[in-house]
Scaffold this active site. Structure first.
Site, mmCIF file in Angstrom:
data_model
loop_
_atom_site.group_PDB
_atom_site.id
_atom_site.type_symbol
_atom_site.label_atom_id
_atom_site.label_comp_id
_atom_site.label_asym_id
_atom_site.label_seq_id
_atom_site.Cartn_x
_atom_site.Cartn_y
_atom_site.Cartn_z
ATOM 1 N N ASP A 123 -9.866 -10.453 0.198
ATOM 2 C CA ASP A 123 -9.622 -9.563 1.346
ATOM 3 C C ASP A 123 -10.810 -9.439 2.297
ATOM 4 O OD1 ASP A 123 -7.110 -8.954 0.599
ATOM 5 O OD2 ASP A 123 -7.532 -6.915 -0.084
ATOM 6 N N LYS A 139 -7.836 -0.540 4.533
ATOM 7 C CA LYS A 139 -6.729 -1.350 5.083
ATOM 8 C C LYS A 139 -5.447 -0.953 4.387
ATOM 9 C CE LYS A 139 -6.184 -4.169 1.276
ATOM 10 N NZ LYS A 139 -5.089 -4.086 0.327
#
Ligand SMILES: C[C@@](CO)(OP(=O)(O)O)[C@H](O)COP(=O)(O)OP(=O)(O)OC[C@H]1O[C@@H](n2ccc(N)nc2=O)[C@H](O)[C@@H]1O
Ligand SMILES: Nc1ncnc2c1ncn2[C@@H]1O[C@H](COP(=O)(O)OP(=O)(O)O)[C@@H](O)[C@H]1O
Length: 284
Positions: free
Chosen positions: A136, A11
Protein backbone atom coordinates in the site's frame (compact mmCIF):
# COMPACT_ATOMS: atom_id res chain seq x y z
CA UNK A 1 17.18 23.04 13.82
CA UNK A 2 15.28 21.83 10.73
CA UNK A 3 11.89 20.47 11.79
CA UNK A 4 8.95 19.26 9.70
CA UNK A 5 5.54 18.07 10.94
CA UNK A 6 3.30 16.10 8.57
CA UNK A 7 0.04 14.16 8.80
CA UNK A 8 0.13 10.56 7.57
CA UNK A 9 -3.47 10.10 6.40
CA UNK A 10 -5.76 7.09 6.58
CA UNK A 11 -6.98 5.43 3.41
CA UNK A 12 -10.18 3.58 2.67
CA UNK A 13 -10.62 0.84 0.09
CA UNK A 14 -14.00 1.91 -1.30
CA UNK A 15 -14.02 -1.53 -2.92
CA UNK A 16 -11.56 -4.40 -3.06
CA UNK A 17 -11.76 -7.14 -5.70
CA UNK A 18 -9.42 -10.12 -5.83
CA UNK A 19 -8.86 -11.24 -9.40
CA UNK A 20 -6.28 -13.98 -8.91
CA UNK A 21 -3.06 -15.04 -7.24
CA UNK A 22 0.49 -14.77 -8.61
CA UNK A 23 3.11 -17.53 -8.38
CA UNK A 24 4.83 -15.65 -5.52
CA UNK A 25 1.61 -15.86 -3.45
CA UNK A 26 0.68 -12.18 -3.78
CA UNK A 27 -2.85 -11.46 -4.96
CA UNK A 28 -3.89 -9.54 -8.07
CA UNK A 29 -6.30 -6.86 -6.92
CA UNK A 30 -8.52 -4.08 -8.16
CA UNK A 31 -9.24 -1.51 -5.48
CA UNK A 32 -10.40 2.08 -5.30
CA UNK A 33 -8.29 3.89 -2.70
CA UNK A 34 -9.33 7.24 -1.29
CA UNK A 35 -7.38 9.40 1.16
CA UNK A 36 -9.00 10.82 4.30
CA UNK A 37 -8.17 14.16 5.91
CA UNK A 38 -7.31 12.45 9.22
CA UNK A 39 -4.24 10.50 10.29
CA UNK A 40 -1.15 10.02 12.43
CA UNK A 41 1.14 12.98 13.10
CA UNK A 42 4.88 12.69 12.44
CA UNK A 43 7.51 15.28 13.34
CA UNK A 44 10.93 14.97 11.69
CA UNK A 45 13.92 16.72 13.20
CA UNK A 46 17.43 16.48 11.73
CA UNK A 47 20.12 15.68 14.28
CA UNK A 48 23.91 15.72 14.48
CA UNK A 49 23.89 12.08 15.55
CA UNK A 50 24.26 9.86 12.51
CA UNK A 51 21.33 7.59 13.34
CA UNK A 52 17.54 7.15 13.13
CA UNK A 53 15.61 7.63 16.39
CA UNK A 54 11.86 7.13 16.86
CA UNK A 55 9.94 8.46 19.84
CA UNK A 56 6.27 8.74 20.83
CA UNK A 57 3.60 6.10 20.30
CA UNK A 58 5.86 3.21 19.37
CA UNK A 59 4.89 0.77 22.12
CA UNK A 60 4.66 -2.82 20.97
CA UNK A 61 6.69 -2.34 17.78
CA UNK A 62 10.42 -3.09 18.02
CA UNK A 63 12.39 -0.22 16.43
CA UNK A 64 13.73 -2.33 13.53
CA UNK A 65 10.17 -3.49 12.68
CA UNK A 66 8.70 0.01 12.70
CA UNK A 67 7.82 0.97 9.12
CA UNK A 68 9.09 4.49 9.88
CA UNK A 69 12.53 3.07 10.68
CA UNK A 70 12.44 0.78 7.63
CA UNK A 71 11.51 3.71 5.35
CA UNK A 72 14.23 5.97 6.78
CA UNK A 73 16.81 3.17 6.52
CA UNK A 74 15.87 2.60 2.86
CA UNK A 75 16.67 6.26 2.10
CA UNK A 76 19.97 6.40 4.05
CA UNK A 77 22.15 5.42 1.05
CA UNK A 78 20.51 8.20 -1.03
CA UNK A 79 20.94 11.14 1.38
CA UNK A 80 23.00 14.16 0.35
CA UNK A 81 22.90 15.76 3.83
CA UNK A 82 24.96 13.85 6.41
CA UNK A 83 22.56 14.23 9.34
CA UNK A 84 20.61 11.75 11.40
CA UNK A 85 16.90 12.11 12.14
CA UNK A 86 14.56 11.88 15.11
CA UNK A 87 10.96 11.04 14.24
CA UNK A 88 8.24 11.69 16.80
CA UNK A 89 5.02 9.72 16.18
CA UNK A 90 1.57 10.58 17.52
CA UNK A 91 -0.63 7.63 16.58
CA UNK A 92 -4.28 8.35 15.82
CA UNK A 93 -4.99 5.46 13.42
CA UNK A 94 -5.89 1.96 14.65
CA UNK A 95 -3.06 -0.48 13.90
CA UNK A 96 -3.75 -3.37 11.56
CA UNK A 97 -7.22 -1.99 10.94
CA UNK A 98 -7.19 -1.72 7.15
CA UNK A 99 -6.83 2.08 7.15
CA UNK A 100 -3.15 1.78 6.20
CA UNK A 101 -1.59 3.60 9.15
CA UNK A 102 1.75 1.78 9.00
CA UNK A 103 2.01 2.16 5.21
CA UNK A 104 1.04 5.83 5.47
CA UNK A 105 3.69 6.43 8.17
CA UNK A 106 6.25 4.79 5.86
CA UNK A 107 5.21 6.87 2.83
CA UNK A 108 5.22 10.09 4.86
CA UNK A 109 8.72 9.26 6.12
CA UNK A 110 9.94 8.73 2.55
CA UNK A 111 8.39 12.03 1.41
CA UNK A 112 9.74 13.99 4.39
CA UNK A 113 13.29 12.60 4.29
CA UNK A 114 13.50 12.90 0.51
CA UNK A 115 13.16 16.64 1.21
CA UNK A 116 15.16 16.97 4.45
CA UNK A 117 18.03 14.75 3.26
CA UNK A 118 17.85 16.32 -0.23
CA UNK A 119 17.74 12.88 -1.89
CA UNK A 120 16.20 14.39 -5.05
CA UNK A 121 14.19 11.23 -5.84
CA UNK A 122 11.06 11.44 -8.01
CA UNK A 123 7.68 10.25 -6.71
CA UNK A 124 7.94 7.12 -8.86
CA UNK A 125 11.40 6.31 -7.44
CA UNK A 126 10.00 6.78 -3.91
CA UNK A 127 7.02 4.57 -4.79
CA UNK A 128 9.38 1.80 -5.95
CA UNK A 129 11.31 1.99 -2.68
CA UNK A 130 7.97 2.06 -0.80
CA UNK A 131 6.66 -1.05 -2.55
CA UNK A 132 9.47 -3.08 -0.90
CA UNK A 133 8.03 -2.00 2.48
CA UNK A 134 4.37 -2.78 1.79
CA UNK A 135 1.92 -3.13 -1.08
CA UNK A 136 0.00 0.00 0.00
CA UNK A 137 2.94 2.39 0.34
CA UNK A 138 2.91 3.56 -3.34
CA UNK A 139 -0.73 4.66 -2.97
CA UNK A 140 0.28 7.06 -0.19
CA UNK A 141 3.33 8.32 -2.13
CA UNK A 142 1.00 9.04 -5.06
CA UNK A 143 -1.37 10.69 -2.57
CA UNK A 144 -4.50 10.79 -4.74
CA UNK A 145 -7.77 8.92 -5.02
CA UNK A 146 -6.72 6.11 -7.35
CA UNK A 147 -7.76 2.83 -8.87
CA UNK A 148 -5.05 0.35 -7.94
CA UNK A 149 -4.32 -2.78 -9.94
CA UNK A 150 -1.62 -5.43 -9.87
CA UNK A 151 -0.72 -5.93 -6.21
CA UNK A 152 -1.57 -2.29 -5.58
CA UNK A 153 1.33 -0.65 -7.41
CA UNK A 154 -0.35 0.15 -10.77
CA UNK A 155 -2.26 3.35 -10.07
CA UNK A 156 -4.59 5.38 -12.24
CA UNK A 157 -6.23 8.62 -11.13
CA UNK A 158 -9.92 8.44 -10.43
CA UNK A 159 -12.47 11.19 -9.76
CA UNK A 160 -14.86 10.34 -6.95
CA UNK A 161 -17.53 12.46 -5.24
CA UNK A 162 -16.29 13.37 -1.77
CA UNK A 163 -18.17 12.13 1.26
CA UNK A 164 -17.93 12.20 5.02
CA UNK A 165 -17.00 8.84 6.44
CA UNK A 166 -17.62 7.39 9.87
CA UNK A 167 -14.82 4.86 10.36
CA UNK A 168 -15.35 2.31 13.14
CA UNK A 169 -12.62 0.09 14.62
CA UNK A 170 -14.37 -2.89 16.25
CA UNK A 171 -11.37 -3.60 18.49
CA UNK A 172 -10.25 -6.83 16.84
CA UNK A 173 -6.96 -7.22 14.98
CA UNK A 174 -7.18 -8.91 11.58
CA UNK A 175 -3.92 -10.22 10.12
CA UNK A 176 -3.70 -9.39 6.39
CA UNK A 177 -1.48 -12.44 5.83
CA UNK A 178 -4.01 -14.73 7.58
CA UNK A 179 -6.87 -13.56 5.32
CA UNK A 180 -4.77 -13.89 2.18
CA UNK A 181 -3.74 -17.46 3.03
CA UNK A 182 -7.26 -18.67 3.89
CA UNK A 183 -8.50 -21.17 1.25
CA UNK A 184 -12.06 -19.80 1.65
CA UNK A 185 -11.10 -16.33 0.29
CA UNK A 186 -12.69 -15.77 -3.14
CA UNK A 187 -9.96 -15.14 -5.71
CA UNK A 188 -11.85 -15.16 -9.02
CA UNK A 189 -13.67 -11.85 -9.36
CA UNK A 190 -13.55 -10.85 -13.05
CA UNK A 191 -11.66 -7.64 -13.85
CA UNK A 192 -13.86 -4.56 -14.17
CA UNK A 193 -14.89 -3.63 -17.69
CA UNK A 194 -15.42 0.06 -18.49
CA UNK A 195 -17.85 1.64 -17.95
CA UNK A 196 -18.45 0.23 -14.47
CA UNK A 197 -20.36 1.61 -11.51
CA UNK A 198 -19.79 1.48 -7.74
CA UNK A 199 -23.00 -0.53 -7.31
CA UNK A 200 -21.37 -3.57 -8.94
CA UNK A 201 -18.41 -3.48 -6.52
CA UNK A 202 -17.76 -5.02 -3.10
CA UNK A 203 -15.00 -6.03 -0.71
CA UNK A 204 -14.08 -9.64 -1.47
CA UNK A 205 -12.55 -10.12 2.01
CA UNK A 206 -15.69 -9.03 3.85
CA UNK A 207 -17.66 -12.33 4.06
CA UNK A 208 -14.62 -14.29 5.27
CA UNK A 209 -13.61 -11.67 7.86
CA UNK A 210 -17.22 -11.43 9.13
CA UNK A 211 -17.26 -15.20 9.62
CA UNK A 212 -13.88 -15.29 11.42
CA UNK A 213 -14.50 -12.14 13.49
CA UNK A 214 -18.17 -11.82 14.59
CA UNK A 215 -17.46 -8.31 15.97
CA UNK A 216 -16.85 -7.11 12.39
CA UNK A 217 -20.23 -8.53 11.33
CA UNK A 218 -21.84 -6.78 14.32
CA UNK A 219 -20.19 -3.49 13.34
CA UNK A 220 -21.37 -3.68 9.74
CA UNK A 221 -24.92 -4.66 10.72
CA UNK A 222 -25.02 -1.63 13.04
CA UNK A 223 -23.56 0.82 10.51
CA UNK A 224 -25.88 -0.36 7.73
CA UNK A 225 -28.86 0.88 9.77
CA UNK A 226 -27.60 4.43 9.10
CA UNK A 227 -25.87 4.50 5.70
CA UNK A 228 -24.21 2.43 2.94
CA UNK A 229 -21.30 0.68 4.68
CA UNK A 230 -18.39 -1.62 3.96
CA UNK A 231 -15.21 -3.02 5.41
CA UNK A 232 -11.90 -1.43 4.32
CA UNK A 233 -8.94 -3.56 3.17
CA UNK A 234 -8.70 -6.82 5.06
CA UNK A 235 -10.42 -5.18 8.05
CA UNK A 236 -11.21 -4.85 10.78
CA UNK A 237 -12.31 -1.22 10.32
CA UNK A 238 -15.64 -0.58 8.62
CA UNK A 239 -16.90 2.69 7.17
CA UNK A 240 -20.26 4.31 6.47
CA UNK A 241 -20.61 7.07 3.86
CA UNK A 242 -22.57 10.26 4.61
CA UNK A 243 -23.29 13.42 2.59
CA UNK A 244 -22.69 15.74 5.54
CA UNK A 245 -20.50 15.89 8.62
CA UNK A 246 -23.28 16.51 11.17
CA UNK A 247 -25.09 13.25 10.40
CA UNK A 248 -21.82 11.28 10.57
CA UNK A 249 -20.96 12.91 13.92
CA UNK A 250 -24.45 12.14 15.29
CA UNK A 251 -24.06 8.45 14.44
CA UNK A 252 -20.58 8.48 16.06
CA UNK A 253 -22.20 9.73 19.28
CA UNK A 254 -24.59 6.73 19.20
CA UNK A 255 -21.78 4.21 18.65
CA UNK A 256 -21.38 1.43 21.27
CA UNK A 257 -18.62 2.43 23.69
CA UNK A 258 -16.60 -0.78 23.15
CA UNK A 259 -15.71 0.43 19.63
CA UNK A 260 -13.52 3.36 18.58
CA UNK A 261 -14.37 5.64 15.71
CA UNK A 262 -13.64 8.87 13.88
CA UNK A 263 -15.30 11.04 11.26
CA UNK A 264 -13.25 12.30 8.32
CA UNK A 265 -13.75 13.67 4.81
CA UNK A 266 -12.23 12.13 1.72
CA UNK A 267 -9.71 14.30 -0.11
CA UNK A 268 -8.62 14.43 -3.76
CA UNK A 269 -5.05 15.08 -2.69
CA UNK A 270 -3.28 13.69 0.36
CA UNK A 271 -2.94 16.15 3.24
CA UNK A 272 0.79 15.20 3.43
CA UNK A 273 1.46 16.57 -0.06
CA UNK A 274 -0.38 19.83 0.74
CA UNK A 275 1.54 20.29 4.01
CA UNK A 276 4.86 19.51 2.33
CA UNK A 277 4.16 22.06 -0.44
CA UNK A 278 3.31 24.73 2.18
CA UNK A 279 6.50 23.95 4.16
CA UNK A 280 8.66 24.11 1.02
CA UNK A 281 7.15 27.49 0.09
CA UNK A 282 7.98 28.85 3.54
CA UNK A 283 11.55 27.53 3.40
CA UNK A 284 12.26 29.19 0.01
C1 LIG B 1 -4.98 -5.79 0.63
C2 LIG B 1 -4.72 -4.48 1.33
C3 LIG B 1 -5.63 -3.43 0.67
O1 LIG B 1 -5.38 -2.16 1.07
O2 LIG B 1 -5.06 -4.70 2.68
P1 LIG B 1 -4.90 -3.80 4.05
O3 LIG B 1 -3.50 -4.06 4.59
O4 LIG B 1 -5.11 -2.39 3.69
O5 LIG B 1 -5.92 -4.32 5.00
C4 LIG B 1 -3.26 -4.09 1.15
O6 LIG B 1 -2.93 -3.97 -0.21
C5 LIG B 1 -2.25 -4.95 1.83
O7 LIG B 1 -1.10 -4.15 1.89
P2 LIG B 1 0.01 -4.29 2.99
O8 LIG B 1 -0.61 -4.45 4.35
O9 LIG B 1 1.00 -3.22 2.77
O10 LIG B 1 0.55 -5.69 2.56
P3 LIG B 1 1.98 -6.33 2.70
O11 LIG B 1 2.57 -5.95 4.01
O12 LIG B 1 2.72 -6.08 1.44
O13 LIG B 1 1.57 -7.88 2.75
C6 LIG B 1 0.96 -8.50 3.87
C7 LIG B 1 0.56 -9.91 3.44
O14 LIG B 1 -0.62 -9.84 2.62
C8 LIG B 1 -0.50 -10.65 1.46
N1 LIG B 1 -0.80 -9.84 0.28
C9 LIG B 1 -0.71 -8.48 0.31
C10 LIG B 1 -1.04 -7.73 -0.81
C11 LIG B 1 -1.47 -8.40 -1.97
N2 LIG B 1 -1.78 -7.74 -3.09
N3 LIG B 1 -1.54 -9.75 -1.99
C12 LIG B 1 -1.22 -10.49 -0.88
O15 LIG B 1 -1.31 -11.72 -0.90
C13 LIG B 1 0.89 -11.23 1.45
O16 LIG B 1 0.77 -12.59 1.72
C14 LIG B 1 1.63 -10.60 2.62
O17 LIG B 1 2.24 -11.57 3.39
N1 LIG C 1 4.50 2.93 12.28
C1 LIG C 1 3.65 1.89 12.30
N2 LIG C 1 2.34 2.09 12.50
C2 LIG C 1 1.46 1.06 12.49
N3 LIG C 1 1.80 -0.22 12.32
C3 LIG C 1 3.09 -0.49 12.12
C4 LIG C 1 4.07 0.55 12.09
N4 LIG C 1 5.25 -0.02 11.86
C5 LIG C 1 5.03 -1.34 11.76
N5 LIG C 1 3.75 -1.65 11.91
C6 LIG C 1 3.16 -3.01 11.84
O1 LIG C 1 2.39 -3.10 10.63
C7 LIG C 1 1.16 -3.78 10.87
C8 LIG C 1 0.09 -3.26 9.90
O2 LIG C 1 -0.14 -1.93 10.18
P1 LIG C 1 -1.27 -1.00 9.53
O3 LIG C 1 -0.73 -0.34 8.31
O4 LIG C 1 -1.77 -0.12 10.59
O5 LIG C 1 -2.39 -2.03 9.12
P2 LIG C 1 -3.34 -2.10 7.87
O6 LIG C 1 -2.44 -2.32 6.66
O7 LIG C 1 -4.24 -3.27 8.16
O8 LIG C 1 -4.08 -0.82 7.83
C9 LIG C 1 0.83 -3.49 12.34
O9 LIG C 1 0.10 -4.52 12.92
C10 LIG C 1 2.21 -3.34 12.99
O10 LIG C 1 2.65 -4.56 13.53
Amino acid sequence: MTKLTLTAPAKLNLFLHINGQRDDGYHELESLFTMLDFGDELTFELSDYDDIEISGDVQGIPKEDNLIYKAASALLPRRRVKKGVTVHLTKHLPMGGGVGGGSSDAATTLLALNTLWNCQLSLSELANIGLQLGADVPVFINGKTALAQGVGEQLSSFEQAHKWYLVVAPGVHVSTAKIFTDPALPRDTPKLKAPWSMTETRNDCEELVKKLYPEVEKTLTWLLKYAPSRMTGTGSCCFAAFDDEQTAQRVLQDMPSSWQGFVAKSASESITHKQLATWLNKEK
